[in-house]
Scaffold this active site. Structure first.
Site, short mmCIF file in Angstrom:
data_model
loop_
_atom_site.label_atom_id
_atom_site.label_comp_id
_atom_site.label_asym_id
_atom_site.label_seq_id
_atom_site.Cartn_x
_atom_site.Cartn_y
_atom_site.Cartn_z
N ARG A 110 0.82 -1.22 0.00
CA ARG A 110 0.00 0.00 0.00
C ARG A 110 0.85 1.27 0.00
NH1 ARG A 110 -2.02 0.67 4.60
NH2 ARG A 110 -2.11 -1.49 5.27
N TYR A 148 -19.39 12.47 -15.30
CA TYR A 148 -19.65 11.04 -15.22
C TYR A 148 -20.64 10.79 -14.07
CZ TYR A 148 -18.61 6.15 -14.16
OH TYR A 148 -18.70 4.82 -13.89
N ASP A 162 -10.47 16.15 -14.66
CA ASP A 162 -10.54 14.75 -15.06
C ASP A 162 -10.32 14.72 -16.57
OD1 ASP A 162 -11.34 12.25 -15.99
OD2 ASP A 162 -12.90 12.01 -14.49
N LYS A 175 -9.63 3.39 -18.93
CA LYS A 175 -10.11 3.76 -20.28
C LYS A 175 -8.95 3.77 -21.28
CE LYS A 175 -13.87 4.54 -17.93
NZ LYS A 175 -14.83 3.50 -17.73
C1 LIG Z 1 -14.77 10.71 -17.07
C2 LIG Z 1 -14.63 9.55 -16.12
N1 LIG Z 1 -13.90 9.68 -15.00
C3 LIG Z 1 -13.76 8.68 -14.12
C4 LIG Z 1 -14.39 7.46 -14.32
C5 LIG Z 1 -14.25 6.38 -13.28
O1 LIG Z 1 -13.25 5.50 -13.64
P1 LIG Z 1 -13.24 3.98 -13.14
O2 LIG Z 1 -14.36 3.27 -13.80
O3 LIG Z 1 -11.87 3.52 -13.51
O4 LIG Z 1 -13.43 3.99 -11.64
C6 LIG Z 1 -15.16 7.26 -15.47
C7 LIG Z 1 -15.81 5.96 -15.69
O5 LIG Z 1 -16.50 5.75 -16.68
C8 LIG Z 1 -15.29 8.33 -16.39
O6 LIG Z 1 -16.04 8.21 -17.50
#
Ligand SMILES: Cc1ncc(COP(=O)(O)O)c(C=O)c1O
Length: 385
Positions: free
Chosen positions: A60, A101, A174, A199
């Site tokens: 960790r 999201y 993000d 992603k």
């Molecule tokens: C723009 C965005 N940020 C963060 C996330 C979250 O990522 P994770 O699914 O790896 O937890 C997503 C998930 O679809 C997303 O579309």
């Protein structure tokens, strides 16, 4: 230890703990799948625990393979330090814009209930609204998605950074949909850069992960989180993400080119009412996107069926043969998502509609297949609508 020969039970657990010595650097980083690290001297271990000497002590706190991915993410984002988490969600810790999201929004809403967090959701492309909100009360953090999921609004990161900093706030971006291939938010003033590594960065649909990049000081704070909250990215996932990341630029450029072809095709299709893609001239932030992303617009296209109903959307999804009907983006293969039943399911129907996520709203993450095959699949599915 006495010199008698060790028993077989002892030998099997002590043997092969490290690779045999030899010349030659591997061209791929080794997967160090070890939770704990042994030290010849307690003083040395103490110095590593105390942060006086670099090293590894426990899964960790940091592992060499995850640290290799962290260095790569810091380099890609152009920041001093990056920290990797088990998922993108684990990496997200801030205030949100209104069309983000769906699970990010749900997380912030939960924080308002459970932690008395004071969170305001707003359209971060409306800079007057952002400024008014920042001036209303002292704000710690402004949070925005570079290309927002799923409406694909594009945020002007330099302008948001100016507004945030003038009002004593940090800016978290993000950049999952944009990827480090389109731009580097930190170079435009963002304090923190977040990616869901699940992603595009990994890109092969077989790993979950997240990263937060920023200053060395932020890196220290994030490391404290991985230690205490326990959401650190394990080495095997980090190793796979490093392998996926090698082709990030090739994949993303191809996906952006094909997404533009798909968006233009959908815009002319009689069964489609509206297309949202930052690369189309009628997109409200087309100019911002062109300036900010240097001529690429991302691999995701959203659109609304003329028959704006759930049965029509279901018929479209069920008719797809090549694209997966799946809840993710950024993989090698084309994936189509229906937000009302998935990412935005928790949002009340009225709020969803107010945002523009109506019953016939669909989101395509364009893969690296031949563009003509992607178009043929979409046309076949639209014929069934
Ligand atoms: C723009 C965005 N940020 C963060 C996330 C979250 O990522 P994770 O699914 O790896 O937890 C997503 C998930 O679809 C997303 O579309």
């Amino acid at each position: 230890m006495d010199r008698r020969e060790l028993g077989a039970g002892t030998r099997v657990v002590r043997a092969a703990r490290s690779l045999p010595p030899g010349q030659g650097q591997p061209v791929v980083p080794p997967l160090v799948q070890s939770v704990a690290f042994d030290y010849g001297s307690a003083a040395e271990q103490d110095a590593v625990f105390g942060g006086e000497r670099p090293g590894y002590v426990y899964g960790r706190y940091g592992t060499p393979t995850t640290a290799a991915l962290e260095s790569a993410m810091a380099e890609l984002d152009g920041v001093e330090a990056a920290t990797c988490f088990v998922t993108g969600m684990a990496a997200i810790a801030a205030v949100a814009q209104e069309d983000c999201y769906g699970q990010t929004r749900a997380l912030f809403e939960r924080w308002t209930r459970e932690r008395s967090a004071d969170v305001v959701f707003l359209d971060t492309t409306d800079h007057k609204a952002v400024e008014a909100a920042l001036r209303t009360k002292p704000t710690t953090l402004l949070y925005a998605e570079a290309i927002a999921n799923p409406l694909l609004r594009v945020n002007d990161v330099a302008a948001l950074a100016r507004l945030a900093h003038e009002n004593g706030a940090s800016l978290a971006v993000d950049a999952t949909f944009a990827t480090p291939v389109l731009f580097r938010p930190a170079a435009l003033g963002a304090t923190m850069v977040i990616h869901s590594l699940t992603k595009y960065v990994n890109g092969h649909g077989d790993v979950m992960g997240g990263s937060v990049g920023g200053s060395t000081e932020l890196g220290r704070a994030m490391r404290d989180r991985t230690i205490l909250d326990g959401a650190y990215l394990p080495p095997h996932e980090a190793w796979l993400a490093i392998r996926g990341m090698r082709t990030l630029a090739l994949r993303v450029r191809r996906q952006c080119e094909s997404a533009l072809v798909v968006a233009r095709h959908l815009a002319k299709h009689p069964k489609v009412a509206r297309v949202r893609y930052p690369g189309l001239e009628d997109h409200p932030q087309h100019e911002v996107a062109t300036r900010q992303f240097g001529g690429l617009y991302g691999g995701v296209v959203s659109f609304v069926l003329r028959d704006d109903t759930k049965p029509a959307a279901f018929r479209f999804l069920d008719a797809l043969e090549l694209a997966a009907s799946a809840t993710t983006i950024g993989d090698l293969f084309t994936e189509v998502l229906y937000p009302p039943i998935s990412s935005h399911r928790r949002l009340p129907a009225e709020e969803r509609k107010r945002l523009g996520i109506t019953d016939g709203f669909l989101r395509i993450s364009v893969g690296i297949e031949d563009p003509d095959d992607i178009l043929a699949d979409i046309d076949r599915a639209l014929d069934r609508v």
